[in-house]
Scaffold this active site. Structure first.
Site, mmCIF file in Angstrom:
data_model
loop_
_atom_site.group_PDB
_atom_site.id
_atom_site.type_symbol
_atom_site.label_atom_id
_atom_site.label_comp_id
_atom_site.label_asym_id
_atom_site.label_seq_id
_atom_site.Cartn_x
_atom_site.Cartn_y
_atom_site.Cartn_z
ATOM 1 N N ASP A 177 0.853 -1.191 0.000
ATOM 2 C CA ASP A 177 0.000 0.000 0.000
ATOM 3 C C ASP A 177 0.890 1.243 0.000
ATOM 4 O O ASP A 177 2.029 1.184 0.446
ATOM 5 C CB ASP A 177 -0.856 0.037 1.277
ATOM 6 C CG ASP A 177 -2.106 -0.842 1.181
ATOM 7 O OD1 ASP A 177 -2.369 -1.411 0.114
ATOM 8 O OD2 ASP A 177 -2.812 -0.945 2.201
ATOM 9 N N GLN A 203 -0.223 7.216 -6.418
ATOM 10 C CA GLN A 203 -1.349 8.104 -6.058
ATOM 11 C C GLN A 203 -1.425 9.266 -7.041
ATOM 12 O O GLN A 203 -0.488 10.069 -7.145
ATOM 13 C CB GLN A 203 -1.132 8.634 -4.642
ATOM 14 C CG GLN A 203 -1.139 7.538 -3.582
ATOM 15 C CD GLN A 203 -0.353 7.908 -2.339
ATOM 16 O OE1 GLN A 203 0.731 8.478 -2.433
ATOM 17 N NE2 GLN A 203 -0.864 7.570 -1.175
ATOM 18 N N ARG A 224 -1.012 -0.561 -8.816
ATOM 19 C CA ARG A 224 -2.364 -0.110 -8.451
ATOM 20 C C ARG A 224 -2.380 1.428 -8.530
ATOM 21 O O ARG A 224 -1.557 2.088 -7.897
ATOM 22 C CB ARG A 224 -2.692 -0.552 -7.027
ATOM 23 C CG ARG A 224 -4.065 -0.072 -6.551
ATOM 24 C CD ARG A 224 -4.215 -0.187 -5.029
ATOM 25 N NE ARG A 224 -4.075 -1.528 -4.531
ATOM 26 C CZ ARG A 224 -3.798 -1.796 -3.230
ATOM 27 N NH1 ARG A 224 -3.615 -0.823 -2.364
ATOM 28 N NH2 ARG A 224 -3.698 -3.039 -2.831
ATOM 29 N N GLU A 232 -13.667 10.720 2.573
ATOM 30 C CA GLU A 232 -13.870 10.651 1.119
ATOM 31 C C GLU A 232 -15.280 11.043 0.713
ATOM 32 O O GLU A 232 -15.526 11.392 -0.437
ATOM 33 C CB GLU A 232 -13.596 9.223 0.627
ATOM 34 C CG GLU A 232 -12.124 8.942 0.445
ATOM 35 C CD GLU A 232 -11.805 7.458 0.511
ATOM 36 O OE1 GLU A 232 -10.626 7.127 0.470
ATOM 37 O OE2 GLU A 232 -12.738 6.617 0.632
HETATM 38 P P1 FAD Z 1 -13.925 9.520 -5.720
HETATM 39 O O1 FAD Z 1 -14.008 10.583 -6.743
HETATM 40 O O2 FAD Z 1 -13.459 9.888 -4.353
HETATM 41 O O3 FAD Z 1 -15.313 8.780 -5.583
HETATM 42 C C1 FAD Z 1 -16.069 8.346 -6.699
HETATM 43 C C2 FAD Z 1 -17.367 7.748 -6.186
HETATM 44 O O4 FAD Z 1 -17.077 6.553 -5.456
HETATM 45 C C3 FAD Z 1 -18.094 8.625 -5.176
HETATM 46 O O5 FAD Z 1 -18.944 9.548 -5.819
HETATM 47 C C4 FAD Z 1 -18.852 7.593 -4.375
HETATM 48 O O6 FAD Z 1 -20.012 7.158 -5.068
HETATM 49 C C5 FAD Z 1 -17.895 6.440 -4.311
HETATM 50 N N1 FAD Z 1 -17.036 6.514 -3.106
HETATM 51 C C6 FAD Z 1 -15.734 6.843 -3.048
HETATM 52 N N2 FAD Z 1 -15.269 6.767 -1.788
HETATM 53 C C7 FAD Z 1 -16.314 6.398 -1.037
HETATM 54 C C8 FAD Z 1 -16.481 6.148 0.350
HETATM 55 N N3 FAD Z 1 -15.471 6.265 1.217
HETATM 56 N N4 FAD Z 1 -17.706 5.770 0.792
HETATM 57 C C9 FAD Z 1 -18.746 5.626 -0.057
HETATM 58 N N5 FAD Z 1 -18.646 5.847 -1.391
HETATM 59 C C10 FAD Z 1 -17.453 6.230 -1.869
HETATM 60 N N6 FAD Z 1 -5.243 5.301 -1.225
HETATM 61 C C11 FAD Z 1 -3.949 5.497 -0.877
HETATM 62 O O7 FAD Z 1 -3.541 6.642 -0.645
HETATM 63 N N7 FAD Z 1 -3.076 4.429 -0.795
HETATM 64 C C12 FAD Z 1 -3.459 3.155 -1.082
HETATM 65 O O8 FAD Z 1 -2.643 2.224 -1.008
HETATM 66 C C13 FAD Z 1 -4.821 2.928 -1.457
HETATM 67 N N8 FAD Z 1 -5.268 1.686 -1.761
HETATM 68 C C14 FAD Z 1 -6.549 1.535 -2.244
HETATM 69 C C15 FAD Z 1 -6.979 0.274 -2.691
HETATM 70 C C16 FAD Z 1 -8.212 0.136 -3.286
HETATM 71 C C17 FAD Z 1 -8.643 -1.209 -3.777
HETATM 72 C C18 FAD Z 1 -9.059 1.282 -3.451
HETATM 73 C C19 FAD Z 1 -10.376 1.176 -4.149
HETATM 74 C C20 FAD Z 1 -8.658 2.505 -2.975
HETATM 75 C C21 FAD Z 1 -7.426 2.650 -2.354
HETATM 76 N N9 FAD Z 1 -7.014 3.891 -1.870
HETATM 77 C C22 FAD Z 1 -5.698 4.066 -1.500
HETATM 78 C C23 FAD Z 1 -7.994 4.994 -1.671
HETATM 79 C C24 FAD Z 1 -8.022 5.962 -2.847
HETATM 80 O O9 FAD Z 1 -6.840 6.727 -2.871
HETATM 81 C C25 FAD Z 1 -9.241 6.905 -2.755
HETATM 82 O O10 FAD Z 1 -9.137 7.668 -1.580
HETATM 83 C C26 FAD Z 1 -10.582 6.209 -2.748
HETATM 84 O O11 FAD Z 1 -10.586 5.125 -3.624
HETATM 85 C C27 FAD Z 1 -11.719 7.180 -3.196
HETATM 86 O O12 FAD Z 1 -11.504 7.615 -4.487
HETATM 87 P P2 FAD Z 1 -12.305 7.112 -5.788
HETATM 88 O O13 FAD Z 1 -11.270 6.760 -6.802
HETATM 89 O O14 FAD Z 1 -13.236 6.039 -5.441
HETATM 90 O O15 FAD Z 1 -13.007 8.397 -6.349
#
Ligand code: FAD
Length: 307
Positions: free
Chosen positions: A134, A163, A184, A292
């Site tokens: 991660d 990121q 990722r 988020e």
């Molecule tokens: P966004 O624009 O934030 O969200 C798009 C849509 O997704 C939103 O409108 C909503 O419908 C839905 N959504 C998003 N987040 C949420 C929530 N919390 N609750 C409910 N609905 C939500 N980040 C790191 O910094 N380091 C990592 O190692 C890391 N690993 C990850 C591994 C996976 C498998 C995933 C999916 C995410 C990971 N993240 C990590 C988190 C990532 O950086 C984002 O903060 C997170 O995925 C929200 O962004 P989004 O791409 O979904 O888009």
């Protein structure tokens, strides 16, 4: 403004105590956390494996003592053997936060984390499971990418995370493009200063799109980690343009988020991996999920009010 406040709160020890002690919080936490122990997470793994693969995260971060870092390493090693015994190792991956296995220890943190990550990688390879490191806040990126490079010499399937919110990511992606690594791509979950990170959502989204196209054009195996349907559409387009079939990349989503979209993607033949956090040290992870999406805070407050 709520998001940055919650991200600050995710590192506030006094607030951690208040939230963790509230018995009602736990009910809400179970939406995002697959369980408190290995038995609980293995039951979820078993249920999900008919339609998706999984990646397991033993919750915890910023462990600053060697004994604590060793306990986290041991937890991963025993989890890997449990996955093997249950016949689930090959469809699983472990996601490891290096700050939980020693990176945050003031002296020799990098070397300690490398040593522990290597031991986890050995166990993962022995049972045919994958491993991804991660990515945490920007101060850890150099160390985490270097440990990924080091592990891939012996374990080429070790993944790294990039990121999109960090300004440096385009350069990091260019460095990794010819490596064949599993990468990722995420938007970024940490509160970062403007000097190193884009602050506006529109900038982060644009950087994510660019990252997607560069990743699909590279030799790397893309792991598209987002719940954003627009990004998934873009990933599909970019994959087609660069001749990557559905088995040449995967979509990753977090447990408890966008469940409908997860089911739809799995039905449409996309390779979907669900990220499953488990354990009792859920505070930092939970606060980042609240940050988020403001609707999660309302959900949380309603649950507390209902009792
Ligand atoms: P966004 O624009 O934030 O969200 C798009 C849509 O997704 C939103 O409108 C909503 O419908 C839905 N959504 C998003 N987040 C949420 C929530 N919390 N609750 C409910 N609905 C939500 N980040 C790191 O910094 N380091 C990592 O190692 C890391 N690993 C990850 C591994 C996976 C498998 C995933 C999916 C995410 C990971 N993240 C990590 C988190 C990532 O950086 C984002 O903060 C997170 O995925 C929200 O962004 P989004 O791409 O979904 O888009």
């Amino acid at each position: 403004m709520l998001g940055p406040t919650l991200l600050r709160a995710s590192r506030n020890e006094r607030l951690r105590g208040v939230i963790e002690r509230n018995p009602l919080t736990r009910k809400v936490v179970t939406r995002f956390v697959a369980g408190e122990d290995q038995d609980a997470v293995l039951a979820v793994v078993h249920r999900l494996h008919s339609r998706a693969t999984t990646t397991l995260d033993f919750l915890g971060e910023d462990v600053s003592d060697l004994a604590g870092a060793r306990r986290v390493r041991d937890q991963y090693v025993s989890l890997l053997y449990r996955l093997h015994e249950a016949g689930e190792a090959e469809r699983s991956e472990v996601s490891v936060k290096l700050s939980a296995v020693g990176q945050s220890i003031p002296r020799d943190g990098h070397e300690t984390a490398l040593g522990h990550a290597l031991q986890i990688a050995v166990a993962a390879a022995a049972v045919g499971c994958r491993m991804t490191l991660d990515m945490e806040d920007h101060t850890t990126v150099d160390s985490t990418l270097a440990i990924g490079d080091e592990l891939r010499r012996e374990f080429p399937l070790t993944g790294n995370v990039l990121q999109a919110n960090l300004r440096r990511t385009a350069g990091d992606l260019a460095q990794l493009a010819g490596s064949g690594a599993r990468i990722r791509l995420v938007k970024g979950a940490y509160r970062e200063p403007e000097s190193v990170a884009y602050q506006r959502k529109s900038e982060v989204d644009a950087a994510y799109r660019q990252g997607l196209h560069r990743l699909m054009a590279s030799d790397c195996y893309p792991m598209v980690a987002t719940h954003d349907p627009a990004m998934i559409r873009d990933a599909n387009d970019a994959a087609q343009r660069h001749g990557k079939g559905l088995d040449g990349w995967e979509i990753q989503m977090l447990y408890g988020i966008s469940a409908g979209l997860q089911a739809q993607l799995a039905r449409s033949g996309h390779a979907l991996r669900v990220y499953l956090p488990y354990g009792t040290d859920w505070y930092g992870y939970f606060m980042r999920r609240l940050a988020e999406r403001p609707a999660n805070v309302a959900f949380f407050l309603r649950a507390l009010a209902r009792g």
